[in-house]
Design a protein around this motif. Structure first.
Motif, short mmCIF file in Angstrom:
data_model
loop_
_atom_site.label_atom_id
_atom_site.label_comp_id
_atom_site.label_asym_id
_atom_site.label_seq_id
_atom_site.Cartn_x
_atom_site.Cartn_y
_atom_site.Cartn_z
N ILE A 164 -1.20 10.73 3.23
CA ILE A 164 -0.18 11.62 3.79
C ILE A 164 0.98 10.81 4.36
O ILE A 164 0.78 9.70 4.87
CB ILE A 164 -0.80 12.54 4.89
CG1 ILE A 164 0.18 13.63 5.33
CG2 ILE A 164 -1.26 11.73 6.10
CD1 ILE A 164 -0.46 14.73 6.19
N HIS A 165 2.21 11.36 4.22
CA HIS A 165 3.38 10.87 4.95
C HIS A 165 3.46 11.68 6.23
O HIS A 165 3.67 12.90 6.18
CB HIS A 165 4.68 11.16 4.19
CG HIS A 165 5.00 10.25 3.06
ND1 HIS A 165 4.28 10.20 1.90
CD2 HIS A 165 6.01 9.36 2.93
CE1 HIS A 165 4.84 9.31 1.09
NE2 HIS A 165 5.89 8.78 1.68
N ALA A 166 3.28 11.03 7.38
CA ALA A 166 3.26 11.78 8.64
C ALA A 166 4.15 11.14 9.69
O ALA A 166 4.21 9.91 9.81
CB ALA A 166 1.82 11.83 9.17
N ASP B 104 0.62 7.47 6.70
CA ASP B 104 1.68 6.47 6.58
C ASP B 104 2.95 6.90 7.31
O ASP B 104 3.22 8.10 7.43
CB ASP B 104 2.00 6.27 5.09
CG ASP B 104 0.78 5.85 4.26
OD1 ASP B 104 -0.34 6.28 4.57
OD2 ASP B 104 0.97 5.12 3.29
N HIS B 105 3.71 5.92 7.77
CA HIS B 105 4.92 6.04 8.60
C HIS B 105 4.55 5.99 10.08
O HIS B 105 4.69 4.98 10.71
CB HIS B 105 5.77 7.29 8.31
CG HIS B 105 6.58 7.18 7.07
ND1 HIS B 105 7.64 6.33 6.94
CD2 HIS B 105 6.47 7.82 5.88
CE1 HIS B 105 8.16 6.44 5.73
NE2 HIS B 105 7.47 7.34 5.06
N LEU B 106 4.14 7.17 10.67
CA LEU B 106 3.65 7.19 12.06
C LEU B 106 4.65 6.59 13.04
O LEU B 106 4.29 5.88 13.97
CB LEU B 106 2.30 6.45 12.14
CG LEU B 106 1.25 6.89 11.10
CD1 LEU B 106 0.06 5.95 11.11
CD2 LEU B 106 0.80 8.32 11.38
N SER C 299 5.77 -1.75 2.12
CA SER C 299 7.24 -1.79 1.99
C SER C 299 7.88 -0.42 2.00
O SER C 299 9.03 -0.28 2.40
CB SER C 299 7.64 -2.52 0.71
OG SER C 299 7.34 -1.69 -0.42
N ASP C 300 7.19 0.63 1.45
CA ASP C 300 7.83 1.93 1.25
C ASP C 300 9.03 1.83 0.31
O ASP C 300 9.95 2.66 0.40
CB ASP C 300 8.25 2.56 2.59
CG ASP C 300 8.61 4.04 2.47
OD1 ASP C 300 8.09 4.70 1.56
OD2 ASP C 300 9.40 4.54 3.30
N ILE C 301 9.07 0.83 -0.53
CA ILE C 301 10.27 0.68 -1.39
C ILE C 301 10.64 2.01 -2.03
O ILE C 301 9.80 2.68 -2.65
CB ILE C 301 10.09 -0.44 -2.45
CG1 ILE C 301 11.34 -0.52 -3.33
CG2 ILE C 301 8.83 -0.27 -3.28
CD1 ILE C 301 11.36 -1.69 -4.31
N ALA D 200 0.80 -1.24 0.00
CA ALA D 200 0.00 0.00 0.00
C ALA D 200 0.83 1.28 0.00
O ALA D 200 0.25 2.38 0.06
CB ALA D 200 -0.94 0.00 1.21
N HIS D 201 2.14 1.18 -0.05
CA HIS D 201 2.97 2.40 -0.03
C HIS D 201 4.31 2.09 -0.70
O HIS D 201 5.14 1.40 -0.13
CB HIS D 201 3.18 2.85 1.41
CG HIS D 201 3.97 4.13 1.58
ND1 HIS D 201 3.60 5.14 2.44
CD2 HIS D 201 5.13 4.56 1.01
CE1 HIS D 201 4.47 6.13 2.39
NE2 HIS D 201 5.43 5.80 1.53
N THR D 202 4.48 2.59 -1.92
CA THR D 202 5.77 2.41 -2.61
C THR D 202 6.14 3.68 -3.36
O THR D 202 5.27 4.45 -3.77
CB THR D 202 5.76 1.23 -3.63
OG1 THR D 202 5.22 1.69 -4.88
CG2 THR D 202 4.98 0.02 -3.13
N HIS D 203 7.44 3.86 -3.51
CA HIS D 203 7.98 4.95 -4.36
C HIS D 203 8.67 4.24 -5.53
O HIS D 203 9.89 4.30 -5.68
CB HIS D 203 8.98 5.79 -3.58
CG HIS D 203 8.42 6.48 -2.38
ND1 HIS D 203 8.06 7.81 -2.37
CD2 HIS D 203 8.13 6.02 -1.13
CE1 HIS D 203 7.59 8.14 -1.17
NE2 HIS D 203 7.63 7.07 -0.40
N LEU D 204 7.89 3.53 -6.33
CA LEU D 204 8.45 2.53 -7.24
C LEU D 204 9.21 3.12 -8.41
O LEU D 204 10.13 2.49 -8.94
CB LEU D 204 7.29 1.67 -7.75
CG LEU D 204 7.62 0.34 -8.36
CD1 LEU D 204 8.47 -0.50 -7.42
CD2 LEU D 204 6.33 -0.41 -8.66
FE FE Z 1 7.16 6.97 1.57
#
Ligand code: FE
Ligand code: NIG
Length: 420
Positions: free
Chosen positions: A250-252, A273-275, A325-327, A73-77
């Motif tokens: 949001i990246h928080a 996301d992150h938290l 993953s936040d890849i 659910a979260h990637t910087h692919l």
């Molecule tokens: Fe990210």
């Protein structure tokens, strides 16, 4: 096709799993699933489905676990190049934010990405997408954010659509023009915030309507963080995006707590996301909302930081938790949701069952797709994986290896069917 005799079939049926409900796998021993075309039509015990579907071609998966494909659910692919040198710098004492302030970090990937052709971006991204798929991810969210100017950000959207079209990994794009302040606006984050609002988001929407009219608008996201966008700028960007019809993320609280988690809940974002450093009051506010908290354990692991998302507190407060993953080339280049599960068990203190639910049905909710993917239920997309193990707890227990033996995406078999 009737896939039968699974030692364990994990259905994850019943929708997203909140609070103490997290970890209900809907486990069927000696389980079976019937797939027709690209859909699941039945799930149950082997004996029962064999008599209901006597003419289906059969596949025996005894000794194996069958479960929904992972949703990342979260990637910087989509990016070009790598940052191996920065990894080494961090190991000898520089911090992530120090490297970023000196013009490295995200901005170094921005330079490489701006100068790459769209074809080069597609081929580098496709290679990562195929690795993710081989490790069991069947759908992934993927963000732009290494362009930071209108033409490059639009090229990144185009590259993501192209990678998704080439398949088999399905991509849900996110527009992250507000990932960092580009060199053209050094020292003027407000100037860039205004550009994102007046030029980039409207351009992204127009581009999307011209190039992908049949698809829902991408998500809009912002990096709410010290050295990126403050709370007021994040609000301005997300409110503008919402006004244009974009669903929000949001990246928080990755490094500093600026209030982004509360903002996500207030604006009805799909996820925050992150938290990693979210204060208790905001955990409570987020847990009481419909916004999914997405924990990204590869990020502290990749940074060798001890600050993992307080996932247990969030679950105890009754929230909806997913993992991803936040890849990305900076903090964590990891294609494997199996490794994310292994980290979640150790550092977020989830059980394997909780981690599997957070990586499937709840992850689907974080990208607004829990109606179609994330569980094995009649009417859902036939996206499923078959493990080389017969006990789902091998996910989490084992790490650094690939337990996925076969992947079925939209009813089509990929990888190692012959070995089953
Ligand atoms: Fe990210
Ligand atoms: O999620 N937080 C912002 N973005 C990434 C890091 C991106 C990068 O360093 O290139 C993250 O950790």
């Amino acid at each position: 096709m009737l896939i039968h005799s699974a030692t364990q079939l994990l259905t994850l049926a019943g929708g997203p799993q909140r609070g103490a409900a997290l970890g209900d796998l809907g486990l069927i021993e000696d389980g079976a699933v019937v797939i027709q075309e690209d859909q699941i039509v039945a799930v149950g015990k082997t004996g029962e489905l064999e008599s209901l579907y006597p003419r289906e071609p059969k596949l025996d998966v005894s000794g194996r676990v069958v479960l929904p494909g992972f949703v990342d659910a979260h990637t910087h692919l989509v990016w070009a190049g790598d940052r191996a040198g920065e990894f080494e710098q961090r190991l000898v004492g520089k911090s992530y934010l120090e490297i970023q302030a000196a013009g490295g970090g995200i901005l170094s990937t921005v330079r490489a990405t701006r100068s790459a052709s769209t074809e080069a971006l597609v081929s580098q991204t496709l290679a990562r997408a195929q690795t993710m798929f081989a490790f069991g991810t069947t759908t992934a969210e993927a963000k732009t954010g290494y362009g930071l100017d209108t033409p490059t950000e639009l090229r990144l959207l185009a590259a993501l659509l192209e990678v998704s079209a080439r398949g088999p990994l399905e991509i849900e794009p996110t527009f992250l023009g507000a990932h960092a302040v580009p060199p053209e606006f050094a020292g003027d984050p407000q100037g860039y915030t205004d550009l994102v609002c007046t030029e980039m988001l409207p351009a992204a929407r127009n581009w999307w309507e011209a190039n992908a009219p049949s698809l829902r608008l991408p998500f809009a996201d912002v990096f709410c963080e010290a050295g990126a966008f403050d709370l007021a700028q994040s609000r301005q960007i997300l409110e503008t995006a919402r006004g244009l019809g974009f669903p929000l993320k949001i990246h928080a609280d990755e490094f500093e707590a600026l209030g982004g988690a509360q903002l996500a809940a207030e604006l009805g974002a799909f996820s925050a996301d992150h938290l990693a450093v979210t204060p208790p009051e905001e955990i409570a506010a987020l847990a009481a909302s419909e916004t999914v908290a997405v924990a990204l354990p590869c990020t502290p692991f990749g940074l060798a930081s001890p600050r993992y998302t307080p996932a247990r507190a969030f679950i105890e407060a009754g929230g909806l938790l997913a993992i991803a993953s936040d890849i990305n080339p900076g903090t964590g280049w990891c294609e494997s949701m199996q490794f994310v599960i292994a980290l979640a068990c150790r550092f977020l203190r989830l059980t394997p069952a909780q981690a599997v639910a957070a990586a499937t049905i709840n992850a689907a909710a974080a990208i607004g797709r829990s109606g179609e993917i994330g569980s094995l239920e009649p009417g859902k997309q036939a996206d499923l994986i078959i493990l080389s193990a017969g006990d789902y707890r091998h996910l989490g227990y084992r790490f650094g290896t690939n337990l996925v033996q076969a992947v079925i995406k939209n009813g089509q078999f990929h990888l190692s069917r012959e070995n089953l």
